[in-house]
Motif scaffolding. Structure first.
Motif, PDB file in Angstrom:
ATOM      1  N   VAL A 145       0.833  -1.203   0.000  1.00  0.00           N
ATOM      2  CA  VAL A 145       0.000   0.000   0.000  1.00  0.00           C
ATOM      3  C   VAL A 145       0.872   1.259   0.000  1.00  0.00           C
ATOM      4  O   VAL A 145       0.563   2.245  -0.680  1.00  0.00           O
ATOM      5  N   ASP A 146       1.972   1.216   0.735  1.00  0.00           N
ATOM      6  CA  ASP A 146       2.907   2.348   0.746  1.00  0.00           C
ATOM      7  C   ASP A 146       3.397   2.664  -0.671  1.00  0.00           C
ATOM      8  O   ASP A 146       3.427   3.821  -1.093  1.00  0.00           O
ATOM      9  N   ASP A 147       3.756   1.613  -1.388  1.00  0.00           N
ATOM     10  CA  ASP A 147       4.219   1.798  -2.768  1.00  0.00           C
ATOM     11  C   ASP A 147       3.108   2.360  -3.647  1.00  0.00           C
ATOM     12  O   ASP A 147       3.346   3.221  -4.497  1.00  0.00           O
ATOM     13  N   LEU A 148       1.885   1.856  -3.466  1.00  0.00           N
ATOM     14  CA  LEU A 148       0.756   2.345  -4.269  1.00  0.00           C
ATOM     15  C   LEU A 148       0.486   3.818  -3.958  1.00  0.00           C
ATOM     16  O   LEU A 148       0.236   4.616  -4.864  1.00  0.00           O
TER      17      LEU A 148
ATOM     18  N   MET B 288       4.913  -5.537 -10.586  1.00  0.00           N
ATOM     19  CA  MET B 288       3.717  -6.334 -10.895  1.00  0.00           C
ATOM     20  C   MET B 288       2.767  -5.631 -11.841  1.00  0.00           C
ATOM     21  O   MET B 288       1.921  -6.283 -12.464  1.00  0.00           O
ATOM     22  N   GLY B 289       2.835  -4.306 -11.917  1.00  0.00           N
ATOM     23  CA  GLY B 289       1.758  -3.512 -12.531  1.00  0.00           C
ATOM     24  C   GLY B 289       0.830  -3.015 -11.432  1.00  0.00           C
ATOM     25  O   GLY B 289       0.632  -3.688 -10.419  1.00  0.00           O
ATOM     26  N   SER B 290       0.227  -1.823 -11.620  1.00  0.00           N
ATOM     27  CA  SER B 290      -0.580  -1.206 -10.561  1.00  0.00           C
ATOM     28  C   SER B 290      -1.827  -2.024 -10.231  1.00  0.00           C
ATOM     29  O   SER B 290      -2.149  -2.230  -9.053  1.00  0.00           O
ATOM     30  N   ASP B 291      -2.547  -2.465 -11.244  1.00  0.00           N
ATOM     31  CA  ASP B 291      -3.770  -3.232 -10.980  1.00  0.00           C
ATOM     32  C   ASP B 291      -3.447  -4.498 -10.204  1.00  0.00           C
ATOM     33  O   ASP B 291      -4.137  -4.843  -9.234  1.00  0.00           O
ATOM     34  N   GLU B 292      -2.376  -5.154 -10.618  1.00  0.00           N
ATOM     35  CA  GLU B 292      -1.997  -6.397  -9.955  1.00  0.00           C
ATOM     36  C   GLU B 292      -1.544  -6.137  -8.521  1.00  0.00           C
ATOM     37  O   GLU B 292      -1.796  -6.956  -7.630  1.00  0.00           O
ATOM     38  N   ALA B 293      -0.895  -4.995  -8.285  1.00  0.00           N
ATOM     39  CA  ALA B 293      -0.483  -4.661  -6.919  1.00  0.00           C
ATOM     40  C   ALA B 293      -1.710  -4.422  -6.038  1.00  0.00           C
ATOM     41  O   ALA B 293      -1.728  -4.803  -4.860  1.00  0.00           O
ATOM     42  N   HIS B 294      -2.739  -3.784  -6.622  1.00  0.00           N
ATOM     43  CA  HIS B 294      -3.996  -3.632  -5.862  1.00  0.00           C
ATOM     44  C   HIS B 294      -4.608  -4.993  -5.535  1.00  0.00           C
ATOM     45  O   HIS B 294      -5.072  -5.226  -4.411  1.00  0.00           O
TER      46      HIS B 294
ATOM     47  N   ARG C 277      -5.008  -1.346   4.641  1.00  0.00           N
ATOM     48  CA  ARG C 277      -5.296  -1.546   3.218  1.00  0.00           C
ATOM     49  C   ARG C 277      -5.852  -0.273   2.586  1.00  0.00           C
ATOM     50  O   ARG C 277      -5.502   0.052   1.457  1.00  0.00           O
ATOM     51  N   HIS C 278      -6.714   0.436   3.292  1.00  0.00           N
ATOM     52  CA  HIS C 278      -7.483   1.505   2.654  1.00  0.00           C
ATOM     53  C   HIS C 278      -7.068   2.915   3.060  1.00  0.00           C
ATOM     54  O   HIS C 278      -7.720   3.889   2.680  1.00  0.00           O
ATOM     55  N   ARG C 279      -5.958   3.045   3.825  1.00  0.00           N
ATOM     56  CA  ARG C 279      -5.499   4.368   4.242  1.00  0.00           C
ATOM     57  C   ARG C 279      -5.101   5.215   3.033  1.00  0.00           C
ATOM     58  O   ARG C 279      -4.759   4.683   1.976  1.00  0.00           O
ATOM     59  N   ASP C 280      -5.117   6.548   3.218  1.00  0.00           N
ATOM     60  CA  ASP C 280      -4.724   7.437   2.113  1.00  0.00           C
ATOM     61  C   ASP C 280      -3.405   8.163   2.404  1.00  0.00           C
ATOM     62  O   ASP C 280      -2.991   9.037   1.666  1.00  0.00           O
ATOM     63  N   HIS C 281      -2.732   7.810   3.523  1.00  0.00           N
ATOM     64  CA  HIS C 281      -1.399   8.381   3.784  1.00  0.00           C
ATOM     65  C   HIS C 281      -0.625   7.472   4.737  1.00  0.00           C
ATOM     66  O   HIS C 281      -1.208   6.586   5.359  1.00  0.00           O
TER      67      HIS C 281
END
Lengths: 295, 295
Positions: free
Chosen positions: B221-224, B253-259, B291-295
């Protein structure tokens, strides 16, 4: 101390165990092990582990069982050297006759090698097996170690050392600085040996007194050597303190007076040993060496 | 986590105790206390101490008695942030919306503030009173802490992180890096709570599994967030990983795959909690937040 075979044997044992500690290198995090090992194995007097082993031996204990504990102080000391040598601190390129850690491995790896040696010293103290040390006593050892090396101990001393450069410094302030920067860890090494050997409370107090005198003596002699010796003998840059405008004992007291002060501290250290319940010949020899060493 | 009153109360307790810890500053070694306090009090999610307190509370223990132990992880984490931000490491000027430690206090003081926080974390673990923790168990806690943060733990992860910049990195290598760099300490925090609460061996194993998934999830999540968020929301420079050519989960992995991977780790963490002998609602809430934090 090389002319005393028994002391030299213990120093050799420390060196051997330090080499063994890094025999199995983890290449997934290269060059961490190599950077830690580099400064640990670059020589050094091994005074700290030796003090612990000697106290144990003088009380009839097994110095071999004390080795992993004794190594913790050498790890801790080495971490402090690596960080102190960094460009933003004392900016030293040479240590023990070799390029300093950051010269070889770069600043980032040097900082991290220091950090890992710091953690590893705690792992040795908390995890090493010992035939008789109780868990309660081990906890006490850990607390004393943290106090010796942390924010009221060694690190505080280094902050004071950096802050005082170029300023007028009183003798009292200089002594507090060095009690923290080098004295606290030397004191711990002696007390660690005493804890491992389960000495009496009164012997523990006398040994602590001895260690405090020894620590101060060590620094006074260090300052005198920096002023009087040459770089080749020291294995590091001599005259460094004067060049950085650092307060030193000879600068504050005068050189002759600093020599007298060193002699007085030697006498006081020897007197503290006399209060102990048995003769402690190796400790006597060590403190005489600390007074009269040439590097 | 601010919308859960109980979690927020525990976070506030951590903040209060951090302030109290530095109420009495030693001016003989100024600015050490101020530099340590500066980054400790500069905010942060307090995820590490919270994990310990929550595990204790979920098992009916007293989270107040766990606070000094829980603080140790926050001290350790803060030391790692200060050292990671240094110019020779990640070279970050901003952290949690404020100038980093070395920007305010200079590099030397920042390194030493980190060193002192490092030592102090061990002092908290070895010296804090606790109503029921045995000396043997405390030793085990110390050993686990050293292993989590030292040369096979957090420091190894940081070395790997510096070494991999600009190179091709496999997913396996990236996971090992982050298990060490952030995962090992988060795992320790959960296990610390479990040790303080004296949970069963099977619950300890399930909680450890949970913590390992949580740790990896935290980093994915940090990377995303680094890729998708802006600096104002993050409180630190966004897009930093790409700018430094660091391997990240979305890049490999790609962004979608990381999600998708993050969702899978969340599910696995929740599944691990189901294996525990009681419902652990706060831990569920925390992992959903991670998982769902924004920072």
């Amino acid at each position: 101390m090389n002319d005393n075979e028994q002391l030299q044997h213990w120093i050799d044992r420390v060196d051997t165990e330090l080499v063994r500690y890094f025999a199995d290198k983890d290449m997934t995090c290269n060059p961490l092990d190599r950077a830690m090992e580099y400064t640990l194995l670059a020589g050094g007097k091994r005074l700290r582990p030796l003090l612990t082993m000697v106290v144990v031996a003088e009380y009839g204990g097994d110095p071999e069982a004390a080795i992993p504990f004794a190594l913790a102080s050498e790890f801790l000391h080495t971490y402090s050297l690596i960080h102190d040598d960094l460009p933003c601190m004392d900016d030293d390129d040479m240590r023990r006759g070799k390029p300093t850690n950051h010269i070889i491995f770069g600043e980032a790896n040097a900082i991290l090698a220091g950090d890992a040696l710091h953690s590893e010293s705690f792992l040795l103290l908390s995890g090493a097996p010992h035939p008789s040390l109780s868990a309660e006593k081990r906890n006490q050892v850990m607390v004393e170690f943290c106090q010796a090396v942390g924010k009221r101990g060694m690190v505080a001393g280094q902050i004071m050392d950096l802050a005082q450069t170029g300023k007028d410094t009183s003798l009292e302030h200089l002594e507090l600085l060095h009690q923290r920067k080098t004295g606290a860890l030397l004191r711990f090494c002696v007390r660690l040996g005493a804890h491992l050997a389960e000495v009496s409370e009164s012997d523990l107090n006398a040994l602590t007194q001895f260690a405090e005198k020894l620590g101060l003596l060590f620094q006074v002699v260090d300052d005198l050597l920096d002023e009087e010796s040459d770089s080749a003998t020291l294995g590091k840059t001599s005259g460094k303190d004067a060049g950085q405008d650092k307060a030193t004992f000879p600068k504050i007291m005068g050189s002759d007076e600093a020599h007298d002060y060193a002699d007085k501290l030697l006498d006081e250290a020897l007197a503290a040993l006399k209060a102990v319940s048995r003769p402690l010949e190796y400790l006597e020899e060590i403190v005489r060496y600390v007074r009269h060493r040439d590097h």
